[in-house]
Design a protein around this motif. Structure first.
Motif, short mmCIF file in Angstrom:
data_model
loop_
_atom_site.label_atom_id
_atom_site.label_comp_id
_atom_site.label_asym_id
_atom_site.label_seq_id
_atom_site.Cartn_x
_atom_site.Cartn_y
_atom_site.Cartn_z
N UNK A 26 11.47 8.04 -1.09
CA UNK A 26 11.21 6.76 -1.60
C UNK A 26 12.27 6.05 -2.53
N UNK A 27 12.67 5.03 -2.24
CA UNK A 27 13.68 4.36 -3.18
C UNK A 27 12.76 2.98 -3.97
N UNK A 28 13.32 2.87 -5.17
CA UNK A 28 12.58 1.84 -5.83
C UNK A 28 13.49 0.48 -5.49
N UNK A 29 14.59 0.68 -4.94
CA UNK A 29 15.30 -0.46 -4.52
C UNK A 29 14.63 -0.96 -3.19
N UNK A 30 14.72 -2.23 -3.22
CA UNK A 30 13.99 -3.00 -1.80
C UNK A 30 14.38 -4.62 -1.89
N UNK A 31 14.32 -5.17 -0.88
CA UNK A 31 14.67 -6.24 -0.83
C UNK A 31 13.35 -7.30 -1.27
N UNK A 32 13.53 -8.63 -1.00
CA UNK A 32 12.32 -9.40 -1.25
C UNK A 32 12.04 -10.39 -0.08
N UNK A 33 10.52 -10.57 0.03
CA UNK A 33 10.03 -11.30 0.90
C UNK A 33 9.96 -12.80 0.45
N UNK A 34 10.88 -13.50 0.93
CA UNK A 34 11.00 -14.85 0.61
C UNK A 34 10.05 -15.83 1.19
N UNK A 35 9.56 -15.76 2.54
CA UNK A 35 8.37 -16.33 2.92
C UNK A 35 7.72 -15.31 3.97
N UNK A 36 6.35 -15.34 3.91
CA UNK A 36 5.69 -16.15 3.36
C UNK A 36 5.41 -16.13 1.76
N UNK A 130 -2.00 -8.41 3.80
CA UNK A 130 -0.59 -8.08 3.14
C UNK A 130 0.70 -8.06 4.28
N UNK A 131 1.54 -8.65 4.23
CA UNK A 131 2.58 -8.64 4.95
C UNK A 131 3.69 -7.55 4.24
N UNK A 132 3.88 -6.71 5.00
CA UNK A 132 4.66 -5.30 4.08
C UNK A 132 6.13 -5.23 5.18
N UNK A 133 7.08 -5.08 4.20
CA UNK A 133 8.43 -4.89 4.83
C UNK A 133 8.91 -3.55 4.33
N UNK A 147 17.07 9.64 5.19
CA UNK A 147 16.65 8.08 5.15
C UNK A 147 15.66 7.95 3.91
N UNK A 148 16.26 6.77 3.48
CA UNK A 148 15.31 6.52 2.25
C UNK A 148 14.62 4.96 2.39
N UNK A 149 13.28 4.70 2.12
CA UNK A 149 12.51 3.97 2.26
C UNK A 149 12.15 3.01 1.13
N UNK A 150 12.37 1.65 1.23
CA UNK A 150 11.94 0.77 -0.15
C UNK A 150 10.74 -0.17 0.59
N UNK A 151 9.78 -0.55 -0.11
CA UNK A 151 8.75 -1.39 0.33
C UNK A 151 8.38 -2.81 -0.48
N UNK A 152 8.35 -3.71 0.08
CA UNK A 152 8.09 -4.94 -0.27
C UNK A 152 7.05 -5.49 0.29
N UNK A 153 5.93 -6.45 -0.30
CA UNK A 153 4.94 -6.67 0.13
C UNK A 153 4.35 -8.06 -0.37
N UNK A 154 3.71 -8.82 0.37
CA UNK A 154 3.15 -10.12 -0.21
C UNK A 154 1.61 -10.31 0.10
N UNK A 155 0.99 -10.67 -0.44
CA UNK A 155 -0.50 -10.98 -0.21
C UNK A 155 -0.63 -12.50 0.37
N UNK A 156 -1.46 -12.41 1.69
CA UNK A 156 -1.83 -13.76 2.15
C UNK A 156 -3.39 -13.42 2.51
N UNK A 157 -4.16 -14.75 2.37
CA UNK A 157 -5.49 -14.96 2.80
C UNK A 157 -5.64 -15.44 4.20
N UNK A 158 -6.84 -14.87 4.68
CA UNK A 158 -7.04 -15.53 6.00
C UNK A 158 -8.12 -16.47 5.88
N UNK A 159 -7.87 -17.46 6.74
CA UNK A 159 -8.77 -18.67 6.84
C UNK A 159 -10.03 -18.49 7.38
#
Length: 159
Positions: A26-36, A130-133, A147-159
């Motif tokens: 596991x890597x502490x490095x990861x990108x960013x979810x810009x959208x959503x 959660x959308x996770x990348x 292989x090294x894995x980095x994780x980014x996520x963002x919370x969304x809400x259901x309608x």
């Protein structure tokens, strides 16, 4: 001369025990979810804009990512040995981001600009999803690294 398999089995068993398992890295490095963005309201079978800025911490020509929908806040502990979620609500797919202006590779899709959601009715209105990348690095120096894995996520809400 006759061979006895009863002698070979213990030898192979000892050999199998001597081969180390390659751990998940596991890597502490990861990108960013810009959208959503966090808190976006998601509708059943609707679509959300999607954009991910990779970290490319190993400075590879291409960055593999996988995109997931989860019904819990993900952590790296939820990833299996191959950097996947085994209990995801939905798997959007695996994609390849070209770095340094490199063109897309034939047969390897670039990330989509929108994500089409599955039926979310089982989760009820106001549920957190959660959308996770998972960004995967396979070319980190000095070479021949797992292989090294980095994780980014963002919370969304259901309608």
């Amino acid at each position: 001369m006759r061979f006895s398999t009863s002698l070979l089995v213990p030898c192979f068993a000892a050999l199998a025990l001597a081969v180390p398992n390659v751990p998940r890295v596991i890597s502490s490095n990861h990108g960013t979810i810009v959208e959503p963005t966090s808190g976006v309201v998601a509708t059943t079978e609707g679509s959300l804009p999607f954009s991910y800025k990779d970290s490319n911490w190993c400075e590879a020509g291409y960055s593999p990512i996988s995109v997931w929908l989860l019904d819990y806040a993900p952590t790296t502990a939820n990833l299996n040995a191959t950097g996947q979620f085994t209990d995801a609500a939905y798997y959007f797919g695996a994609f390849l981001i070209g770095n340094f202006g490199l063109p897309p590779l034939s047969g390897s899709p670039s990330p989509p600009t929108t994500l089409t959601l599955p039926d979310l009715s089982q989760y009820g209105a106001g549920s957190s999803m959660y959308i996770a990348v998972v960004e995967t690095a396979t070319t980190c120096p000095p070479g021949n690294q797992p292989a090294q894995y980095g994780l980014a996520s963002v919370e969304i809400t259901t309608a």
